[in-house]
Each structure stands twice: as C-alpha cells, then as structure tokens.
Design a protein around this motif. Structure first.
Motif, PDB file in Angstrom:
ATOM      1  N   VAL A   1       0.850  -1.184   0.000  1.00  0.00           N
ATOM      2  CA  VAL A   1       0.000   0.000   0.000  1.00  0.00           C
ATOM      3  C   VAL A   1       0.889   1.238   0.000  1.00  0.00           C
ATOM      4  CG1 VAL A   1      -1.924  -1.134   1.167  1.00  0.00           C
ATOM      5  CG2 VAL A   1      -0.217   0.069   2.517  1.00  0.00           C
ATOM      6  N   VAL A   2       0.399   2.287  -0.625  1.00  0.00           N
ATOM      7  CA  VAL A   2       1.107   3.571  -0.641  1.00  0.00           C
ATOM      8  C   VAL A   2       0.143   4.650  -0.182  1.00  0.00           C
ATOM      9  CG1 VAL A   2       2.400   5.252  -1.997  1.00  0.00           C
ATOM     10  CG2 VAL A   2       2.545   2.822  -2.566  1.00  0.00           C
ATOM     11  N   ILE A   3       0.577   5.432   0.792  1.00  0.00           N
ATOM     12  CA  ILE A   3      -0.207   6.568   1.276  1.00  0.00           C
ATOM     13  C   ILE A   3       0.403   7.838   0.694  1.00  0.00           C
ATOM     14  CG2 ILE A   3      -0.900   7.911   3.300  1.00  0.00           C
ATOM     15  CD1 ILE A   3      -0.791   5.242   4.882  1.00  0.00           C
ATOM     16  N   GLU A   4      -0.372   8.544  -0.092  1.00  0.00           N
ATOM     17  CA  GLU A   4       0.081   9.793  -0.716  1.00  0.00           C
ATOM     18  C   GLU A   4      -0.373  10.946   0.174  1.00  0.00           C
ATOM     19  OE1 GLU A   4       0.055  13.358  -2.240  1.00  0.00           O
ATOM     20  OE2 GLU A   4      -1.918  12.420  -2.523  1.00  0.00           O
ATOM     21  N   ALA A   5       0.593  11.604   0.849  1.00  0.00           N
ATOM     22  CA  ALA A   5       0.267  12.623   1.848  1.00  0.00           C
ATOM     23  C   ALA A   5       0.797  13.996   1.468  1.00  0.00           C
ATOM     24  CB  ALA A   5       0.830  12.200   3.214  1.00  0.00           C
ATOM     25  N   VAL A   6       0.900  14.248   0.166  1.00  0.00           N
ATOM     26  CA  VAL A   6       1.394  15.532  -0.319  1.00  0.00           C
ATOM     27  C   VAL A   6       0.293  16.298  -1.036  1.00  0.00           C
ATOM     28  CG1 VAL A   6       3.069  16.672  -1.822  1.00  0.00           C
ATOM     29  CG2 VAL A   6       3.734  14.626  -0.550  1.00  0.00           C
ATOM     30  N   GLY A   7      -0.403  15.642  -1.938  1.00  0.00           N
ATOM     31  CA  GLY A   7      -1.401  16.290  -2.770  1.00  0.00           C
ATOM     32  C   GLY A   7      -0.793  16.736  -4.080  1.00  0.00           C
ATOM     33  N   GLY A   8      -1.551  16.584  -5.163  1.00  0.00           N
ATOM     34  CA  GLY A   8      -1.072  17.018  -6.462  1.00  0.00           C
ATOM     35  C   GLY A   8      -0.578  15.880  -7.323  1.00  0.00           C
ATOM     36  N   PRO A   9      -0.401  16.151  -8.612  1.00  0.00           N
ATOM     37  CA  PRO A   9      -0.012  15.102  -9.562  1.00  0.00           C
ATOM     38  C   PRO A   9       1.311  14.431  -9.231  1.00  0.00           C
ATOM     39  CG  PRO A   9      -0.857  17.011 -10.732  1.00  0.00           C
ATOM     40  CD  PRO A   9      -0.741  17.423  -9.292  1.00  0.00           C
ATOM     41  N   ARG A  10       2.299  15.192  -8.768  1.00  0.00           N
ATOM     42  CA  ARG A  10       3.605  14.584  -8.524  1.00  0.00           C
ATOM     43  C   ARG A  10       3.527  13.509  -7.439  1.00  0.00           C
ATOM     44  NH1 ARG A  10       8.704  18.441  -7.670  1.00  0.00           N
ATOM     45  NH2 ARG A  10       8.017  18.965  -9.793  1.00  0.00           N
ATOM     46  N   GLY A  11       2.786  13.806  -6.367  1.00  0.00           N
ATOM     47  CA  GLY A  11       2.640  12.804  -5.314  1.00  0.00           C
ATOM     48  C   GLY A  11       1.938  11.558  -5.799  1.00  0.00           C
ATOM     49  N   LEU A  12       0.883  11.724  -6.593  1.00  0.00           N
ATOM     50  CA  LEU A  12       0.166  10.570  -7.123  1.00  0.00           C
ATOM     51  C   LEU A  12       1.038   9.781  -8.099  1.00  0.00           C
ATOM     52  CD1 LEU A  12      -3.340  12.184  -7.638  1.00  0.00           C
ATOM     53  CD2 LEU A  12      -2.831  10.277  -6.104  1.00  0.00           C
ATOM     54  N   ASP A  13       1.794  10.495  -8.937  1.00  0.00           N
ATOM     55  CA  ASP A  13       2.689   9.795  -9.860  1.00  0.00           C
ATOM     56  C   ASP A  13       3.713   8.966  -9.100  1.00  0.00           C
ATOM     57  OD1 ASP A  13       1.421  10.864 -12.083  1.00  0.00           O
ATOM     58  OD2 ASP A  13       2.863  12.505 -12.331  1.00  0.00           O
ATOM     59  N   THR A  14       4.272   9.543  -8.028  1.00  0.00           N
ATOM     60  CA  THR A  14       5.253   8.809  -7.215  1.00  0.00           C
ATOM     61  C   THR A  14       4.612   7.584  -6.584  1.00  0.00           C
ATOM     62  OG1 THR A  14       6.456  10.855  -6.739  1.00  0.00           O
ATOM     63  CG2 THR A  14       6.864   8.985  -5.281  1.00  0.00           C
ATOM     64  N   ALA A  15       3.403   7.742  -6.079  1.00  0.00           N
ATOM     65  CA  ALA A  15       2.706   6.614  -5.454  1.00  0.00           C
ATOM     66  C   ALA A  15       2.480   5.484  -6.444  1.00  0.00           C
ATOM     67  CB  ALA A  15       1.375   7.092  -4.869  1.00  0.00           C
ATOM     68  N   PHE A  16       2.039   5.802  -7.663  1.00  0.00           N
ATOM     69  CA  PHE A  16       1.800   4.767  -8.660  1.00  0.00           C
ATOM     70  C   PHE A  16       3.097   4.121  -9.132  1.00  0.00           C
ATOM     71  CE2 PHE A  16      -2.492   5.969  -8.580  1.00  0.00           C
ATOM     72  CZ  PHE A  16      -3.236   5.054  -9.305  1.00  0.00           C
ATOM     73  N   GLY A  17       4.205   4.800  -8.948  1.00  0.00           N
ATOM     74  CA  GLY A  17       5.492   4.203  -9.285  1.00  0.00           C
ATOM     75  C   GLY A  17       6.055   3.283  -8.226  1.00  0.00           C
ATOM     76  N   LEU A  18       5.449   3.282  -7.028  1.00  0.00           N
ATOM     77  CA  LEU A  18       5.962   2.459  -5.924  1.00  0.00           C
ATOM     78  C   LEU A  18       5.059   1.292  -5.561  1.00  0.00           C
ATOM     79  CD1 LEU A  18       7.262   5.203  -3.421  1.00  0.00           C
ATOM     80  CD2 LEU A  18       8.595   3.851  -5.051  1.00  0.00           C
ATOM     81  N   VAL A  19       3.790   1.333  -5.953  1.00  0.00           N
ATOM     82  CA  VAL A  19       2.850   0.308  -5.525  1.00  0.00           C
ATOM     83  C   VAL A  19       3.038  -0.978  -6.346  1.00  0.00           C
ATOM     84  CG1 VAL A  19       0.959   1.002  -7.075  1.00  0.00           C
ATOM     85  CG2 VAL A  19       0.437  -0.040  -4.842  1.00  0.00           C
TER      86      VAL A  19
END
Length: 345
Positions: A238-256
């Motif tokens: 699981v990845v928790i994205e706690a920044v907000g915005g496209p960059r955080g979501l892109d990073t999350a999808f790259g780690l899950v």
C-alpha cells in the motif's frame, strides 16, 4: 480577546476581536490552551477565496469548557476537551453512518467558506463550538493537551489513510511526504501492524524525524530502490500519498505493487490528473481518497495515545505564545518548522 486573524494574502496578524458568545443551545465556549498551525492554514491564507479580513484562523485546538448551551448534555464548565476540525450535527444519515464529513451542517473552523459556512477558528483565547456534544471530546486522564491537540486533524487524517488502506499484518507501506500528516500516517501504520514503513521525503530533517520513530526513509530519487530492497522487487503493498497534487500521485503509482492500493490523503488543488488507466487496469490497482474524521475515530486515537502506541507530539519543533504566531506561520511556510504549537495559559 486576542486572536490570530487573516490580514491579507499570505499574511496573518494578532488582533483584538470580540469575545464569542453562545448562539445556539447546542453551543459551547472553550478556553483554548493549545492551538496548532496547519498546512491547511497556510493554504487558506495563500489562496484566500471566501476569507474575510479579520477572520479568526485555526482548526486544531484543546482546552477547557467555559460555558455550555442549555441543550449540551455531555460537558460542563471545567472539563478538558479536544475539538474536531469541523462540525457535524450528529443525527443525520451521514453522521449516523460514521461519515460526519458529509454532513449538510458541516462547518470547518477558521477556513472561511472553503468547506461550508464560515466559522471563526481556534487560534484564539476562546472559541465557540457548535454541536458541542458531537464536535468536542473529553481528554482522558493521562493524556496531555499537547497530545489531544492532534486528535482533531493531522493524527485523525493519518489514521484515516491507514484505515482506508486496509493494512494486513506485515504489509509494506510507503508514505509519500514527511510533513505532519505523513509523519502521523507513518506512526499509525506502525501502530496498526504494518511491516516495513518507507517514508519518502526530500527534506532531510523530516526524514530524520521519521527514521528516529520507526520508519525507513528515502529521498524521492532513491525511493524505488529502497522499496524494492524490502519487498524483493515487488513494490509496496500500500502507498499513502500525503502531499497532494499530480507529482505525489505519480510517485505513489510508481511504488505500488501489482494488485496494490494507493490512498491519497494529501489536499488536491488541481481539478484533474491523468490517471494511468492502462497500468491501473493491467495491474488491478486500487485508488482511494481519505479525509480525517476525528468525530468517528477519536476514541481509537485516544486509546492508541494512552497506550503509548503513538506519540503525536514528536513532530512539534516550535512552541510560541499567541503574540508570536505570525512568525511561526512564516517559519512553517519556509519549511524551517515542521509543526508549530501556540501555547496559551
């Protein structure tokens, strides 16, 4: 009384304002002993749509009851209480189902009209609390004002993200962002049976705090290597994205990992984001969003703090009096401070 008020875009000041009074039978007045400055406050003054000059700021608070309305049944003057960051009626369908954020009577302290009708905030000597029996929570013996302060927003938000992840014992959790909410998500994940927790953050001192309190840490460029090292290359469960915005979501999808879950708890300002739908479909990924709900979860939060499983005060690195709140706002905006607390007698 004194209060921190919105002065102009990007600027706050301390001013004398009228003391609040009881307006409805369900109201209470709370003498504030602790208030905190939140990233939401910084956003509010930086993008002040719906904010009026002179509006009292702040939504994280703990204190003692001064006065209650005739319909308040749970509290009496002198009780120690913490407050949720928003109000809810407690009796509509949404509230009865535990989804207080969706209540039609929701107001958010100190943020103007961003999340409902404007309501004066709690960075003040006294705050008026509507629906007091619902919004306020008694502080348990042995729990400090400093700890209870965080039940209302950032600890509740980090915990909500963890609950939305549906973590199984031993799961590898990646947390994107080492701000206050990311730090709380890391602590909550560890308290709720996660395996390795990898916190991804570019600012070194924030990585240090997370590492000192149980997380593995990585700068963004090194995150995938570390996650691969603890998962045999699979990626985080699981990845928790706690920044907000496209960059955080892109990073999350790259780690899950494949068939993994991403939960976004960061505040999003951009109206759209290009979901990598082909990847999400082929890998059967789950994307969820979460907003903290102290009204629903504070009994669990109080239990975790009382048991010593979570200490939310580890992020506090600046304490000021009310008069020095503007300087603390500036320090947080410049990332010289992680979390500032306003102390009042």
């Amino acid at each position: 009384m004194k209060a921190v008020v919105f002065a102009d875009t990007g600027r706050v000041e301390v001013a004398q304002v009228s003391d609040p009074s009881l307006l409805d039978p369900t109201d209470a007045l709370v003498r504030v002993h602790r208030a905190a400055i939140c990233g939401t406050d910084l956003h509010t003054i930086g993008h002040p749509d719906g904010m009026s000059r002179g509006a009292v700021l702040g939504h994280e608070f703990a204190g003692t009851i001064l006065e209650v309305g005739t319909a308040v049944r749970t509290f009496t003057p002198g009780d120690r209480v913490s407050g949720a960051d928003f109000t809810a009626c407690g009796h509509c369908w949404w509230c009865r189902s535990g989804n207080h954020w969706e209540c039609g009577e929701r107001q958010f302290f100190g943020t103007g009209a961003a999340f409902g009708p404007a309501l004066d905030g709690a960075q003040a000597e006294i705050v008026r609390v509507p629906h007091a029996d619902v919004v306020l929570h008694p502080i348990a013996d042995g729990v400090s004002y400093d700890s209870a302060l965080f039940f209302g927003d950032i600890l509740a938000t980090g915990y909500a993200a963890v609950q939305r992840c549906q973590i199984s014992p031993g799961d590898t959790v990646a947390v994107i962002g080492g701000g206050p909410v990311g730090q709380m998500a890391s602590l909550a994940a560890q308290a709720c049976s996660a395996g390795p927790v990898v916190l991804v953050e570019p600012v070194e001192n924030r990585r240090t705090i997370a590492h000192e309190h149980g997380a593995l840490v990585a700068a963004p460029d090194d995150a995938r290597r570390l996650v691969d090292a603890v998962t045999d290359g699979r990626g985080a469960d699981v990845v928790i994205e706690a920044v907000g915005g496209p960059r955080g979501l892109d990073t999350a999808f790259g780690l899950v990992r494949r068939r993994g879950t991403v939960v976004s708890v960061g505040v999003h300002q951009q109206p759209t984001w290009p979901l990598p739908v082909a990847k999400a479909f082929a890998e059967e990924l789950t994307l969820r969003f979460a907003i903290g709900n102290a009204i629903r979860d504070r009994d669990q939060l109080s239990g975790l703090v009382t048991a010593g499983a979570i200490d939310p005060t580890i992020i506090v690195d600046k304490r000021v009096g009310l008069d020095d709140a503007p300087a603390a706002y500036e320090a947080m905006a410049q990332r010289r401070t992680l979390k500032a607390v306003i102390e009042m007698p």
